[in-house]
Design an enzyme around this catalytic site. Sequence first.
Site, PDB file in Angstrom:
ATOM      1  N   SER A   8       0.828  -1.203   0.000  1.00 58.84           N
ATOM      2  CA  SER A   8       0.000   0.000   0.000  1.00 58.84           C
ATOM      3  C   SER A   8       0.868   1.260   0.000  1.00 58.84           C
ATOM      4  O   SER A   8       0.390   2.348  -0.308  1.00 58.84           O
ATOM      5  CB  SER A   8      -0.861   0.018   1.259  1.00 58.84           C
ATOM      6  OG  SER A   8      -0.010   0.010   2.401  1.00 58.84           O
ATOM      7  N   HIS A  42       5.419  -2.369   7.129  1.00 57.08           N
ATOM      8  CA  HIS A  42       5.810  -1.017   7.553  1.00 57.08           C
ATOM      9  C   HIS A  42       6.589  -1.021   8.867  1.00 57.08           C
ATOM     10  O   HIS A  42       7.408  -0.139   9.128  1.00 57.08           O
ATOM     11  CB  HIS A  42       4.568  -0.139   7.734  1.00 57.08           C
ATOM     12  CG  HIS A  42       4.043   0.443   6.457  1.00 57.08           C
ATOM     13  ND1 HIS A  42       3.321  -0.287   5.560  1.00 57.08           N
ATOM     14  CD2 HIS A  42       4.145   1.695   5.936  1.00 57.08           C
ATOM     15  CE1 HIS A  42       2.980   0.486   4.527  1.00 57.08           C
ATOM     16  NE2 HIS A  42       3.471   1.692   4.733  1.00 57.08           N
ATOM     17  N   CYS A  78       3.113  -7.226   1.551  1.00 55.33           N
ATOM     18  CA  CYS A  78       2.154  -6.616   2.459  1.00 55.33           C
ATOM     19  C   CYS A  78       1.383  -7.757   3.114  1.00 55.33           C
ATOM     20  O   CYS A  78       0.757  -8.571   2.412  1.00 55.33           O
ATOM     21  CB  CYS A  78       1.219  -5.728   1.647  1.00 55.33           C
ATOM     22  SG  CYS A  78      -0.168  -5.088   2.596  1.00 55.33           S
ATOM     23  N   ASN A  79       1.453  -7.848   4.429  1.00 56.99           N
ATOM     24  CA  ASN A  79       0.763  -8.927   5.145  1.00 56.99           C
ATOM     25  C   ASN A  79      -0.743  -8.837   4.930  1.00 56.99           C
ATOM     26  O   ASN A  79      -1.417  -9.841   4.713  1.00 56.99           O
ATOM     27  CB  ASN A  79       1.060  -8.854   6.642  1.00 56.99           C
ATOM     28  CG  ASN A  79       2.513  -9.136   6.965  1.00 56.99           C
ATOM     29  OD1 ASN A  79       2.875 -10.239   7.329  1.00 56.99           O
ATOM     30  ND2 ASN A  79       3.374  -8.138   6.818  1.00 56.99           N
ATOM     31  N   THR A  80      -1.273  -7.617   4.997  1.00 59.53           N
ATOM     32  CA  THR A  80      -2.714  -7.418   4.877  1.00 59.53           C
ATOM     33  C   THR A  80      -3.203  -7.911   3.518  1.00 59.53           C
ATOM     34  O   THR A  80      -4.162  -8.687   3.438  1.00 59.53           O
ATOM     35  CB  THR A  80      -3.057  -5.919   5.043  1.00 59.53           C
ATOM     36  OG1 THR A  80      -2.384  -5.422   6.209  1.00 59.53           O
ATOM     37  CG2 THR A  80      -4.534  -5.690   5.172  1.00 59.53           C
ATOM     38  N   TYR A 121      -4.149   0.000   3.490  1.00 58.84           N
ATOM     39  CA  TYR A 121      -4.918  -1.222   3.246  1.00 58.84           C
ATOM     40  C   TYR A 121      -5.549  -1.761   4.538  1.00 58.84           C
ATOM     41  O   TYR A 121      -6.616  -2.357   4.506  1.00 58.84           O
ATOM     42  CB  TYR A 121      -4.001  -2.328   2.689  1.00 58.84           C
ATOM     43  CG  TYR A 121      -3.638  -2.235   1.218  1.00 58.84           C
ATOM     44  CD1 TYR A 121      -4.189  -1.273   0.367  1.00 58.84           C
ATOM     45  CD2 TYR A 121      -2.733  -3.153   0.672  1.00 58.84           C
ATOM     46  CE1 TYR A 121      -3.837  -1.227  -0.975  1.00 58.84           C
ATOM     47  CE2 TYR A 121      -2.389  -3.108  -0.672  1.00 58.84           C
ATOM     48  CZ  TYR A 121      -2.941  -2.142  -1.489  1.00 58.84           C
ATOM     49  OH  TYR A 121      -2.589  -2.110  -2.820  1.00 58.84           O
ATOM     50  N   GLY A 122      -4.857  -1.582   5.638  1.00 63.29           N
ATOM     51  CA  GLY A 122      -5.202  -2.278   6.886  1.00 63.29           C
ATOM     52  C   GLY A 122      -6.516  -1.889   7.529  1.00 63.29           C
ATOM     53  O   GLY A 122      -7.007  -2.565   8.426  1.00 63.29           O
ATOM     54  N   CYS A 135       3.501  -6.567   9.952  1.00 60.77           N
ATOM     55  CA  CYS A 135       3.132  -5.560   8.958  1.00 60.77           C
ATOM     56  C   CYS A 135       4.455  -5.057   8.408  1.00 60.77           C
ATOM     57  O   CYS A 135       5.366  -4.726   9.181  1.00 60.77           O
ATOM     58  CB  CYS A 135       2.363  -4.413   9.608  1.00 60.77           C
ATOM     59  SG  CYS A 135       2.179  -2.969   8.537  1.00 60.77           S
TER      60      CYS A 135
HETATM   61  N1  DGL Z   1       2.296  -2.804   4.915  1.00 57.59           N
HETATM   62  C1  DGL Z   1       1.044  -3.450   5.018  1.00 57.59           C
HETATM   63  C2  DGL Z   1       1.118  -4.774   5.770  1.00 57.59           C
HETATM   64  O1  DGL Z   1       2.137  -5.430   5.787  1.00 57.59           O
HETATM   65  C3  DGL Z   1      -0.173  -2.676   5.456  1.00 57.59           C
HETATM   66  C4  DGL Z   1      -0.145  -1.220   5.628  1.00 57.59           C
HETATM   67  C5  DGL Z   1      -1.516  -0.584   5.407  1.00 57.59           C
HETATM   68  O2  DGL Z   1      -2.374  -0.674   6.299  1.00 57.59           O
HETATM   69  O3  DGL Z   1      -1.702  -0.059   4.342  1.00 57.59           O
HETATM   70  O4  DGL Z   1       0.144  -5.218   6.319  1.00 57.59           O
END
Ligand code: DGL
Length: 266
Positions: free
Chosen positions: A11, A191, A74-76, A42-43, A189
Amino acid sequence: MSDNPIVFIDSGVGGLPYLEMARNYLPEENYTYVADTGNFPYGEKDATALQIIILELITDIVNRISPKLIVVACNTASVVALPLLRDRFGIPFVGVVPAIKPAAEFAAVNRNGGIGLLATRKTIEDPYTDTLIEDYASSVRVDKYAGINLVDFVEHNFITSTDEEKMEVISESAEYFSRLEIDSLVLGCTHFIYLEEYFRRHLGSSVAVIDSRKGVSRQIKKIIKTEGLVSDNKKRDIFYVTCGKGEQLNYQRFAEKFSLEWGGVL
Ligand code: DGL
């Protein structure tokens, strides 16, 4: 052989540390990073809305960039859309999911304390995460916490903030886990990798801070080798965003920090 790029998506800037590790591991490959800044974050979105967003993004990337492999950094996005993507597109995908398995292995060998999982609200609530915990860590206590303000901080303030501000922003979630006396903290996450050092400082050396970067790099290598997709023609590594409004300077700085050519808006 293929010198088409390996594309990383997130994201925002979260997947860049994953690209960095993959590039150290596989320097001859060409890398393209796409930060879907137009749909950040995204989250906080619901699963169906997010699946549509990700399908549209990947369709665009496949048509315009012809990647040989896509890393959903991105985990989400991975917990919500990975099976769908594998079904829909005829290219290999590598997902990034919370490193529960390595954390459980660490708990089994070292001590037998709890695991802390810090992720976005969506990842924390998604049934995929519960399955991951049941499958790999059923005998360990796993405490989950949604680090909602951290994603925004990394995306918009990380580059310009001071060390004190970084310590301050992690203090609420770090204190939550300190009280629970965990033995390992999973950064679920992408980030949050940027704040790893600050979590280590706050939690001390008795808590292992774990993420999935190594596993992801190894998985990329394995796939491109078995599929005959290894590159021997290094050309360029490039960084795109999906939204042209504001903050270009912030993203240009990230491109510079990770030695990527600035591509502007995709
Ligand atoms: N970096 C994303 C993750 O690993 C999510 C960040 C977001 O909420 O956009 O979940």
